[in-house]
Motif scaffolding. Structure first.
Motif, PDB file in Angstrom:
ATOM      1  N   ALA A 468       0.830  -1.203   0.000  1.00  0.00           N
ATOM      2  CA  ALA A 468       0.000   0.000   0.000  1.00  0.00           C
ATOM      3  C   ALA A 468       0.869   1.260   0.000  1.00  0.00           C
ATOM      4  O   ALA A 468       0.593   2.231  -0.722  1.00  0.00           O
ATOM      5  N   ARG A 469       1.920   1.238   0.805  1.00  0.00           N
ATOM      6  CA  ARG A 469       2.817   2.397   0.859  1.00  0.00           C
ATOM      7  C   ARG A 469       3.478   2.646  -0.492  1.00  0.00           C
ATOM      8  O   ARG A 469       3.555   3.789  -0.961  1.00  0.00           O
ATOM      9  N   LEU A 470       3.941   1.585  -1.130  1.00  0.00           N
ATOM     10  CA  LEU A 470       4.604   1.726  -2.430  1.00  0.00           C
ATOM     11  C   LEU A 470       3.655   2.281  -3.480  1.00  0.00           C
ATOM     12  O   LEU A 470       4.029   3.146  -4.289  1.00  0.00           O
ATOM     13  N   PHE A 471       2.412   1.785  -3.501  1.00  0.00           N
ATOM     14  CA  PHE A 471       1.454   2.280  -4.494  1.00  0.00           C
ATOM     15  C   PHE A 471       1.247   3.777  -4.348  1.00  0.00           C
ATOM     16  O   PHE A 471       1.304   4.533  -5.324  1.00  0.00           O
ATOM     17  N   MET A 479       3.386   8.190 -12.406  1.00  0.00           N
ATOM     18  CA  MET A 479       3.772   7.072 -13.279  1.00  0.00           C
ATOM     19  C   MET A 479       2.538   6.424 -13.896  1.00  0.00           C
ATOM     20  O   MET A 479       1.410   6.567 -13.399  1.00  0.00           O
ATOM     21  N   THR A 480       2.736   5.679 -14.987  1.00  0.00           N
ATOM     22  CA  THR A 480       1.662   4.884 -15.567  1.00  0.00           C
ATOM     23  C   THR A 480       1.460   3.632 -14.718  1.00  0.00           C
ATOM     24  O   THR A 480       2.351   3.243 -13.951  1.00  0.00           O
ATOM     25  N   PRO A 481       0.303   2.958 -14.827  1.00  0.00           N
ATOM     26  CA  PRO A 481       0.100   1.714 -14.079  1.00  0.00           C
ATOM     27  C   PRO A 481       1.182   0.671 -14.349  1.00  0.00           C
ATOM     28  O   PRO A 481       1.600  -0.039 -13.435  1.00  0.00           O
ATOM     29  N   THR A 482       1.656   0.590 -15.599  1.00  0.00           N
ATOM     30  CA  THR A 482       2.700  -0.384 -15.919  1.00  0.00           C
ATOM     31  C   THR A 482       4.003  -0.036 -15.204  1.00  0.00           C
ATOM     32  O   THR A 482       4.692  -0.924 -14.664  1.00  0.00           O
ATOM     33  N   GLU A 483       4.349   1.260 -15.185  1.00  0.00           N
ATOM     34  CA  GLU A 483       5.566   1.682 -14.486  1.00  0.00           C
ATOM     35  C   GLU A 483       5.434   1.443 -12.975  1.00  0.00           C
ATOM     36  O   GLU A 483       6.396   1.030 -12.316  1.00  0.00           O
ATOM     37  N   ILE A 484       4.249   1.695 -12.432  1.00  0.00           N
ATOM     38  CA  ILE A 484       4.023   1.451 -11.001  1.00  0.00           C
ATOM     39  C   ILE A 484       4.221  -0.022 -10.694  1.00  0.00           C
ATOM     40  O   ILE A 484       4.875  -0.393  -9.707  1.00  0.00           O
ATOM     41  N   PHE A 486       6.001  -2.243 -12.330  1.00  0.00           N
ATOM     42  CA  PHE A 486       7.411  -2.613 -12.471  1.00  0.00           C
ATOM     43  C   PHE A 486       8.205  -2.204 -11.235  1.00  0.00           C
ATOM     44  O   PHE A 486       8.969  -2.999 -10.667  1.00  0.00           O
ATOM     45  N   ARG A 487       8.010  -0.955 -10.775  1.00  0.00           N
ATOM     46  CA  ARG A 487       8.762  -0.461  -9.618  1.00  0.00           C
ATOM     47  C   ARG A 487       8.340  -1.188  -8.339  1.00  0.00           C
ATOM     48  O   ARG A 487       9.186  -1.558  -7.510  1.00  0.00           O
ATOM     49  N   MET A 488       7.039  -1.385  -8.157  1.00  0.00           N
ATOM     50  CA  MET A 488       6.562  -2.099  -6.968  1.00  0.00           C
ATOM     51  C   MET A 488       7.118  -3.507  -6.925  1.00  0.00           C
ATOM     52  O   MET A 488       7.559  -3.996  -5.879  1.00  0.00           O
ATOM     53  N   ASN A 539      -0.356 -10.953 -16.745  1.00  0.00           N
ATOM     54  CA  ASN A 539       0.912 -10.702 -16.066  1.00  0.00           C
ATOM     55  C   ASN A 539       1.083 -11.647 -14.874  1.00  0.00           C
ATOM     56  O   ASN A 539       0.308 -12.574 -14.685  1.00  0.00           O
ATOM     57  N   MET A 540       2.093 -11.425 -14.080  1.00  0.00           N
ATOM     58  CA  MET A 540       2.322 -12.254 -12.903  1.00  0.00           C
ATOM     59  C   MET A 540       2.165 -11.398 -11.654  1.00  0.00           C
ATOM     60  O   MET A 540       2.217 -10.162 -11.725  1.00  0.00           O
ATOM     61  N   PRO A 541       1.933 -12.016 -10.485  1.00  0.00           N
ATOM     62  CA  PRO A 541       1.801 -11.223  -9.262  1.00  0.00           C
ATOM     63  C   PRO A 541       3.088 -10.458  -8.950  1.00  0.00           C
ATOM     64  O   PRO A 541       4.175 -10.795  -9.439  1.00  0.00           O
ATOM     65  N   LEU A 542       2.976  -9.464  -8.095  1.00  0.00           N
ATOM     66  CA  LEU A 542       4.116  -8.640  -7.705  1.00  0.00           C
ATOM     67  C   LEU A 542       4.883  -9.314  -6.578  1.00  0.00           C
ATOM     68  O   LEU A 542       4.284  -9.870  -5.656  1.00  0.00           O
ATOM     69  N   GLY A 543       6.222  -9.257  -6.676  1.00  0.00           N
ATOM     70  CA  GLY A 543       7.056  -9.771  -5.605  1.00  0.00           C
ATOM     71  C   GLY A 543       7.732 -11.090  -5.895  1.00  0.00           C
ATOM     72  O   GLY A 543       8.401 -11.636  -5.024  1.00  0.00           O
TER      73      GLY A 543
END
Length: 636
Positions: A468-471, A479-484, A486-488, A539-543
């Motif tokens: 939540a903090r990162l978002f 940033m765009t959703p895709t960039e968000i 990638f960074r998250m 896509n795949m989950p984050l992390g």
């Protein structure tokens, strides 16, 4: 040459062959490394085996001709971790390979199904039944799609094997209703399977025998004793039931039927079986053979035999533990020598290993001392119960505080802006949970997200807080959703030793034009006006995998349309009969609701879930976000 060396078990010569044929170009580097990995796996040198498999999977974007080898190496790498009971590590190796191959396309069906089933077993061992069920369904669908294209005997055998494996998994977890579904699926394939393999009667006999045994276990667990006995007699009539493996398999049913004396008789040949096949008692075989033998004899009232088996466990435990330590130490030495951090990391791993081994030793000691310490434990249990009650009350108080803190991390108020109707609610299944939602207003741009962290409880809530903090931080940077995404993802991968991940839908709505840009990271498909959004990229989950190439998509105009984003606590809500609400019912609930506000939609869905549960405890966290953008004459 390779086949001849394998048959002769000449493993040093196989390594020479791999080097030579790679130099002459007759073996690709990938195939040569897989061969080397296979050799070291047969030599029980797990560290070197994983090193060579990992060389092949290091290429995250393999060429089309190499995808099959990439899958094979990924499966074998994960399998070595599985053999070492490192289920988290197995998932960490398998999930990126599967996700990458699915995104690239052109994968091999056999290895795809194998990866799905391996992930299912790992998630099952880790106490993640929902994730395991998703993996099982994906393996079955992949196998059936393969069967539609190729009805050969090999493909039929793989499809039936998938159903049998899942049946066994569900039975072991006492999910007998689910097991019966998979038994029936295996049974429906059995006529075609028997016809395809009619020249090999042993394969047909073994497979049909396992289907009968699984049916017996599932029926017994469901209280259908007459059906269970008929199926068990069908199993006993098979040739497989009379083999050593078949006899050691019988207690699966006999223990369920409380026929402990018969189960104990089946285990009587365990020692002869081990000697005949030259097996040593590993920690895993102690758990799979000797402890069930001890339990069966205890239940049958054969205390002398049980005491003998308890003594045998103490005898073989030391040697099994020594072999386990040597294997772990050898792997640590290989890995840490490569990284150049032997002492620091080895100490950490040895501490973890020591904790695990102490846990195993304590369990075995409790089993062995059962006969002598029962009365003592019973007296102590009364005192311990009082202490545990006090500790439980303290923990519950702390969890209530944690819940209040967590709920304060998600917005409790929503934008008051003309042309925008946004509302969301989160309901953890336990005191704390792993769902999250959030939004950021940046001029005419509305950034929003809904996420679901793997697992439950406190670990999931901590991971949720980080996500939540990162978002919020990244969305505020425009940033765009895709960039968000990638960074998250890269932030969450770092130091993620617990192998947690989060599925997330990240959206960006332009309140002037109505354009919706989004990146769906392994999350449920949102619903627009009672229909699922058609998405090309899941896509795949984050992390999970650093530097993954996330793909974004766009809906040109959502003005005047109702958008629902949710977690699987909605469609996977269960009633007391363990029936699920399901995707179709979610779509039906959302049809013709254009007149409702976003808050009314969320309230309506919460009420529908509560009614469907009919008093059953929630099985998962539930988060709902409803959004509607309307055209305005003079937007701010």
């Amino acid at each position: 040459m390779i086949r001849t060396a394998w048959l002769a078990k000449d493993y040093p010569h196989l390594l020479v062959i791999a080097d030579s044929l790679q130099q002459t170009g007759d073996l690709s580097p990938q195939l040569a490394d897989i061969l080397r990995g296979d050799v070291y796996l047969h030599l029980s040198d797990f560290a070197k085996s994983k090193e060579y498999y990992r060389r092949v999977t290091a290429d995250h974007k393999p060429q089309a001709a190499d995808i099959r080898l990439y899958q094979e190496a990924g499966y074998k790498l994960a399998s070595v971790n599985y053999l070492q009971s490192n289920f988290e590590g197995a998932l960490r190796e398998a999930m990126p390979v599967l996700a990458n191959v699915d995104s690239l396309g052109g994968g091999n069906e056999y290895w795809g199904v194998s990866l799905d089933m391996l992930m299912a077993r790992c998630n099952n061992y880790l106490g993640r039944p929902r994730e395991a069920e998703v993996d099982c369904d994906r393996a079955y669908q992949r196998a059936m799609q393969w069967l539609d294209r190729d009805s050969s005997n090999i493909v039929l055998q793989r499809a039936v094997s998938v159903c049998n494996d899942i049946s066994s998994m569900e039975i072991n977890e006492h999910r007998y209703g689910e097991a019966m579904v998979w038994v029936n699926r295996a049974d429906s394939l059995s006529p075609a399977f028997a016809e395809a393999w009619k020249e090999n009667t042993d394969i047909v006999d073994n497979t049909l025998a396992l289907i009968a045994l699984h049916r017996a276990c599932a029926a017994q667990g469901l209280g259908q004793e007459a059906d269970a006995e008929r199926a068990y007699q069908a199993f006993c009539a098979s040739n497989y039931a009379k083999t050593d493996n078949g006899i050691l398999t019988r207690p699966e049913f006999l223990n369920l039927a409380r026929r402990y004396a018969e189960a104990a008789d089946c285990y009587a040949g365990v020692d002869r079986f081990m000697r005949q096949y030259g097996f040593d008692y590993s920690l895993e075989r102690i758990g799979n053979l000797l402890i069930p033998k001890l339990r069966a004899n205890l239940q049958a009232g054969r205390k002398d035999t049980a005491l003998y088996v308890a003594g045998q466990i103490t005898e073989v435990y030391d040697s099994a533990l020594t072999r386990y330590k040597r294997s772990a130490a050898a792997e640590l030495a290989t890995v840490y020598d490569v990284q150049g951090k032997e002492r620091q990391i080895a100490q950490q791993q040895n501490d973890l290993l020591r904790q695990r081994l102490w846990a195993i030793a304590i369990v075995l000691a409790l089993v062995v001392s059962f006969f002598f310490m029962y009365d003592v434990y019973r007296r102590r249990a009364r005192k311990r119960l009082a202490a545990e009650q006090a500790a439980r009350e303290r923990i519950e108080s702390e969890l209530r505080i944690a819940r209040n803190i967590q709920m304060s991390m998600v917005p409790g108020y929503f934008p008051d802006r003309e042309g925008l109707d946004l509302y969301a609610e989160m309901s953890p299944a336990k005191e704390v949970g792993g769902d999250l939602y959030g939004y950021v207003m940046a001029g005419d741009q509305l950034y929003f997200c809904v996420g679901d962290v793997s697992g439950k409880g406190v670990p999931a809530s901590l991971f949720m807080a980080q996500a939540a903090r990162l978002f919020h931080t990244l969305a505020k940077e425009g940033m765009t959703p895709t960039e968000i995404a990638f960074r998250m993802n890269n932030e969450l991968v770092e130091n993620n030793d617990s192998n947690m991940f989060v599925t997330m839908f990240i959206g960006q709505a332009d309140l002037r034009t109505g354009q919706l840009s989004y990146c769906n990271c392994g999350h449920n498909q949102p619903v627009v006006d009672g229909e699922f959004i058609e998405m090309e990229f899941a896509n795949m989950p984050l992390g999970l995998w650093e530097d993954f190439n996330f793909q974004g998509e766009t809906v040109e105009d959502i003005r005047g349309r109702q958008l629902l984003v949710y977690t699987d606590g909605l469609n996977e809500a269960e009633n007391p009969a363990r029936e699920r609400l399901g995707d179709d019912e979610v779509l039906q609930l959302m049809k013709h609701k254009a007149s409702l506000s976003s808050r009314q939609v969320v309230d309506m869905l919460n009420e529908a879930v509560e009614k469907f549960r009919d008093g059953a405890e929630p099985s998962d966290d539930l988060t709902l976000m409803c959004l509607r953008v309307d055209a305005v004459t003079n937007p701010e």
